[in-house]
Design a protein around this motif. Structure first.
Motif, mmCIF file in Angstrom:
data_model
loop_
_atom_site.group_PDB
_atom_site.id
_atom_site.type_symbol
_atom_site.label_atom_id
_atom_site.label_comp_id
_atom_site.label_asym_id
_atom_site.label_seq_id
_atom_site.Cartn_x
_atom_site.Cartn_y
_atom_site.Cartn_z
ATOM 1 N N ASN A 211 14.010 -63.676 46.885
ATOM 2 C CA ASN A 211 14.206 -62.784 45.610
ATOM 3 C C ASN A 211 15.744 -63.097 44.952
ATOM 4 O O ASN A 211 16.159 -63.102 43.810
ATOM 5 C CB ASN A 211 14.380 -61.404 45.994
ATOM 6 N N ALA A 212 16.406 -63.724 45.959
ATOM 7 C CA ALA A 212 17.964 -64.073 45.420
ATOM 8 C C ALA A 212 17.721 -65.370 44.662
ATOM 9 O O ALA A 212 18.338 -65.444 43.489
ATOM 10 C CB ALA A 212 18.816 -64.470 46.574
ATOM 11 N N CYS A 213 16.737 -66.112 45.016
ATOM 12 C CA CYS A 213 16.471 -67.323 44.129
ATOM 13 C C CYS A 213 15.812 -67.080 42.824
ATOM 14 O O CYS A 213 16.228 -67.502 42.076
ATOM 15 C CB CYS A 213 15.540 -68.442 44.916
ATOM 16 N N ASN A 214 14.971 -65.912 42.746
ATOM 17 C CA ASN A 214 14.501 -65.525 41.677
ATOM 18 C C ASN A 214 15.533 -65.064 40.561
ATOM 19 O O ASN A 214 15.533 -65.285 39.421
ATOM 20 C CB ASN A 214 13.310 -64.559 41.878
ATOM 21 N N TYR B 143 26.637 -64.257 41.301
ATOM 22 C CA TYR B 143 27.451 -63.836 42.556
ATOM 23 C C TYR B 143 26.512 -62.803 43.459
ATOM 24 O O TYR B 143 26.589 -63.013 44.866
ATOM 25 C CB TYR B 143 28.890 -63.032 42.317
ATOM 26 N N LEU B 144 25.700 -62.068 42.841
ATOM 27 C CA LEU B 144 24.957 -61.292 43.639
ATOM 28 C C LEU B 144 23.653 -61.925 44.165
ATOM 29 O O LEU B 144 23.337 -61.642 45.249
ATOM 30 C CB LEU B 144 24.269 -60.248 42.583
ATOM 31 N N ALA B 145 23.353 -62.843 43.637
ATOM 32 C CA ALA B 145 22.227 -63.753 44.141
ATOM 33 C C ALA B 145 22.686 -64.525 45.464
ATOM 34 O O ALA B 145 22.090 -64.746 46.363
ATOM 35 C CB ALA B 145 21.743 -64.892 43.159
ATOM 36 N N ALA B 146 24.037 -65.028 45.219
ATOM 37 C CA ALA B 146 24.602 -65.872 46.119
ATOM 38 C C ALA B 146 24.904 -64.956 47.620
ATOM 39 O O ALA B 146 24.448 -65.183 48.755
ATOM 40 C CB ALA B 146 25.969 -66.598 45.847
ATOM 41 N N LEU B 147 25.158 -63.638 47.297
ATOM 42 C CA LEU B 147 25.340 -62.667 48.245
ATOM 43 C C LEU B 147 24.070 -62.426 48.729
ATOM 44 O O LEU B 147 23.996 -62.370 50.263
ATOM 45 C CB LEU B 147 26.177 -61.287 47.776
ATOM 46 N N LEU B 148 23.018 -62.144 48.204
ATOM 47 C CA LEU B 148 21.637 -61.641 48.576
ATOM 48 C C LEU B 148 21.086 -62.767 49.641
ATOM 49 O O LEU B 148 20.578 -62.595 50.680
ATOM 50 C CB LEU B 148 20.784 -61.372 47.595
ATOM 51 N N PHE B 149 21.196 -64.023 48.826
ATOM 52 C CA PHE B 149 20.926 -65.372 49.762
ATOM 53 C C PHE B 149 21.578 -65.572 51.122
ATOM 54 O O PHE B 149 20.878 -65.769 52.226
ATOM 55 C CB PHE B 149 21.144 -66.547 48.892
ATOM 56 N N THR B 150 22.901 -65.270 51.105
ATOM 57 C CA THR B 150 23.715 -65.507 52.276
ATOM 58 C C THR B 150 23.258 -64.217 53.382
ATOM 59 O O THR B 150 23.256 -64.438 54.485
ATOM 60 C CB THR B 150 25.169 -65.202 51.783
ATOM 61 N N ASP C 67 12.105 -71.237 31.117
ATOM 62 C CA ASP C 67 11.553 -72.202 32.337
ATOM 63 C C ASP C 67 11.817 -71.317 33.451
ATOM 64 O O ASP C 67 11.093 -71.328 34.401
ATOM 65 C CB ASP C 67 12.257 -73.358 32.363
ATOM 66 N N GLY C 68 13.161 -70.959 33.577
ATOM 67 C CA GLY C 68 13.449 -70.239 34.964
ATOM 68 C C GLY C 68 12.707 -68.856 35.286
ATOM 69 O O GLY C 68 12.328 -68.756 36.517
ATOM 70 N N ALA D 260 18.784 -66.113 40.477
ATOM 71 C CA ALA D 260 19.531 -67.156 39.997
ATOM 72 C C ALA D 260 18.651 -67.845 39.030
ATOM 73 O O ALA D 260 19.148 -68.394 37.980
ATOM 74 C CB ALA D 260 19.725 -68.057 41.304
ATOM 75 N N PHE D 261 17.229 -67.913 39.228
ATOM 76 C CA PHE D 261 16.327 -68.667 38.067
ATOM 77 C C PHE D 261 16.447 -67.739 36.980
ATOM 78 O O PHE D 261 16.526 -68.505 35.782
ATOM 79 C CB PHE D 261 14.825 -68.988 38.612
ATOM 80 N N VAL D 262 16.170 -66.603 36.987
ATOM 81 C CA VAL D 262 16.197 -65.715 35.654
ATOM 82 C C VAL D 262 17.510 -65.701 35.020
ATOM 83 O O VAL D 262 17.671 -65.798 33.955
ATOM 84 C CB VAL D 262 15.581 -64.445 36.159
#
Length: 99
Positions: free
Chosen positions: A39-42, A8-15, A56-57, A44-46
């Protein structure tokens, strides 16, 4: 903490980053918003890497950070060149850099 909260935090940062890229006209602000999106994608990957128990992430996030560092060097050089020639960091003036 639940991994879904990190997503959710990654989605918020990306938005927030995407809104900044679409709304703002200053090249430095747009550049920072692109970095926020990376950084939001990172994050989510982690998060997915931790959820599945492999690395892998985290490896993809590391390579994304390397690409982001190279982007910073090239992007800031372009912004400084644009500012020196036009005395403005507006994205609207970027098309005036043509010969």
């Amino acid at each position: 903490m639940n991994p879904v909260n990190y997503l959710y935090l990654a989605a918020l940062l990306f938005t927030i980053g995407a809104a900044g890229v679409l709304i703002r006209r200053n090249a430095i602000i747009v550049f920072m918003c692109v970095e926020l999106m990376l950084n939001a994608c990172n994050l989510a990957f982690v998060t997915f890497s931790r959820m599945h128990g492999n690395l892998d992430g985290q490896i993809i996030a590391f390579f994304t950070m390397v690409v982001a560092a190279a982007e910073v060097v090239v992007g800031l050089a372009i912004i400084v060149t644009m500012f020196r020639s036009r005395h403005s960091a507006s994205v609207d003036d970027a098309n005036l850099m043509k010969l």
